[in-house]
Design an enzyme around this catalytic site. Structure first.
Site, PDB file in Angstrom:
ATOM      1  N   THR A  10       0.844  -1.198   0.000  1.00 41.74           N
ATOM      2  CA  THR A  10       0.000   0.000   0.000  1.00 41.74           C
ATOM      3  C   THR A  10       0.875   1.242   0.000  1.00 41.74           C
ATOM      4  OG1 THR A  10      -1.693   1.266   1.172  1.00 41.74           O
ATOM      5  CG2 THR A  10      -0.233  -0.059   2.531  1.00 41.74           C
ATOM      6  N   ASP A  72      -8.026  -3.271  -0.333  1.00 40.84           N
ATOM      7  CA  ASP A  72      -8.795  -2.194  -0.936  1.00 40.84           C
ATOM      8  C   ASP A  72      -9.930  -1.890   0.030  1.00 40.84           C
ATOM      9  OD1 ASP A  72      -8.949  -0.433  -3.175  1.00 40.84           O
ATOM     10  OD2 ASP A  72     -10.869  -1.348  -3.649  1.00 40.84           O
TER      11      ASP A  72
HETATM   12  P1  ITT Z   1      -3.382   1.939  -1.746  1.00 36.44           P
HETATM   13  O1  ITT Z   1      -4.186   1.593  -2.976  1.00 36.44           O
HETATM   14  O2  ITT Z   1      -1.955   2.241  -2.064  1.00 36.44           O
HETATM   15  O3  ITT Z   1      -3.513   0.908  -0.664  1.00 36.44           O
HETATM   16  P2  ITT Z   1      -5.321   4.087  -1.413  1.00 36.44           P
HETATM   17  O4  ITT Z   1      -5.553   5.137  -0.379  1.00 36.44           O
HETATM   18  O5  ITT Z   1      -5.365   4.518  -2.863  1.00 36.44           O
HETATM   19  O6  ITT Z   1      -3.950   3.311  -1.101  1.00 36.44           O
HETATM   20  P3  ITT Z   1      -7.788   2.599  -1.687  1.00 36.44           P
HETATM   21  O7  ITT Z   1      -7.906   2.687  -3.161  1.00 36.44           O
HETATM   22  O8  ITT Z   1      -8.112   1.307  -0.996  1.00 36.44           O
HETATM   23  O9  ITT Z   1      -6.319   2.945  -1.177  1.00 36.44           O
HETATM   24  O10 ITT Z   1      -8.684   3.778  -1.076  1.00 36.44           O
HETATM   25  C1  ITT Z   1      -9.092   3.737   0.219  1.00 36.44           C
HETATM   26  C2  ITT Z   1      -9.735   5.064   0.572  1.00 36.44           C
HETATM   27  O11 ITT Z   1     -10.928   4.821   1.326  1.00 36.44           O
HETATM   28  C3  ITT Z   1      -8.836   5.887   1.471  1.00 36.44           C
HETATM   29  O12 ITT Z   1      -7.947   6.708   0.723  1.00 36.44           O
HETATM   30  C4  ITT Z   1      -9.862   6.681   2.291  1.00 36.44           C
HETATM   31  O13 ITT Z   1     -10.328   7.786   1.554  1.00 36.44           O
HETATM   32  C5  ITT Z   1     -11.002   5.671   2.437  1.00 36.44           C
HETATM   33  N1  ITT Z   1     -10.820   4.856   3.665  1.00 36.44           N
HETATM   34  C6  ITT Z   1     -10.554   3.530   3.728  1.00 36.44           C
HETATM   35  N2  ITT Z   1     -10.384   3.116   4.995  1.00 36.44           N
HETATM   36  C7  ITT Z   1     -10.529   4.212   5.756  1.00 36.44           C
HETATM   37  C8  ITT Z   1     -10.446   4.446   7.139  1.00 36.44           C
HETATM   38  O14 ITT Z   1     -10.140   3.491   8.005  1.00 36.44           O
HETATM   39  N3  ITT Z   1     -10.641   5.678   7.574  1.00 36.44           N
HETATM   40  C9  ITT Z   1     -10.919   6.665   6.720  1.00 36.44           C
HETATM   41  N4  ITT Z   1     -11.003   6.560   5.394  1.00 36.44           N
HETATM   42  C10 ITT Z   1     -10.808   5.319   4.903  1.00 36.44           C
END
Ligand code: ITT
Length: 204
Positions: A10, A72
């Protein structure tokens, strides 16, 4: 004996922080993408959390000899038909970021009453090795979208995610309290049990 390393694939520092704490004590050193595969990015194109986590995990596991974990995750708001969903990280175009994403959710929900502000966080984690999926898990937590941001902890949509059993937004919880109830905490605990058994096997 060679040290065992597990790749946490990630780029999100909030996820890395939480997952490192949740995986503490396992017989692997958890390494991030920046440490072992710097500059390598994976474009997410899937329509579901599982599709994205699986594709991400397989992609990085083909570049890395050990175990690879990818996740994800995102926020689904009922009154927005499940948006932002898989585009949670990139919701506020053209300048996505935690603050602009949060503002967009609040704007879309302006005037929507409390009982119609239901939301959930979803987290799917996929473990792979050399281009083969070993295990996938999914965690969820239900809450609702507050009318204004509250708290400074966590990351992403946490200042808006109101968790009624604790009467706080996720950004008002300590890291430990969030991990105890969060979608990521729930998913990681399922994966941990599996890894603990696997960790008792021969080293690599
Ligand atoms: P990686 O793909 O590199 O892991 P990313 O941030 O792009 O990083 P995602 O595509 O899985 O990852 O997007 C997840 C998004 O969902 C994250 O950026 C937040 O906006 C939201 N999110 C997920 N879990 C969360 C949490 O525990 N608290 C707050 N927001 C969260």
């Amino acid at each position: 004996m060679t040290e065992r390393r597990l790749l946490l694939a990630t780029t999100n520092p909030g996820k890395i922080r939480e997952m490192r704490a949740l995986f503490k004590g396992l017989p692997w050193r958890i390494v991030g993408l920046g440490e072992v595969l710097p500059g390598l990015t994976f474009p997410e194109r899937g329509r579901t959390f599982l599709e994205n986590a699986r594709a991400k995990s397989l992609f990085y596991s083909r570049k890395w000899a050990g175990l690879t974990l990818a996740e994800d995750s995102g926020l689904e708001v009922e009154a927005l038909d499940g948006a932002p969903g898989v585009i949670s990280a990139r919701f506020a175009r053209p300048r996505p970021g935690d603050e602009s994403n949060n503002r967009k959710v609040l704007r879309l929900l302006a005037g929507v009453p409390e009982k119609r502000r239901k939301a959930r966080y979803v987290c799917v984690i996929v473990l792979s090795e050399r281009g083969r999926v070993i295990k996938a898990v999914r965690g969820e937590v239900r809450g609702r979208i507050a009318v204004e941001p509250r708290g400074t902890g966590g990351f992403g949509y946490d200042p808006l995610f109101y968790y009624s059993p604790l009467r706080k937004t996720f950004a008002e919880l300590s890291a430990e309290a969030k991990n105890r109830v969060s979608h990521r905490g729930r998913a990681v605990r399922m994966m941990r049990g599996f890894l603990e058994k696997k960790g008792q096997g021969p080293g690599r």
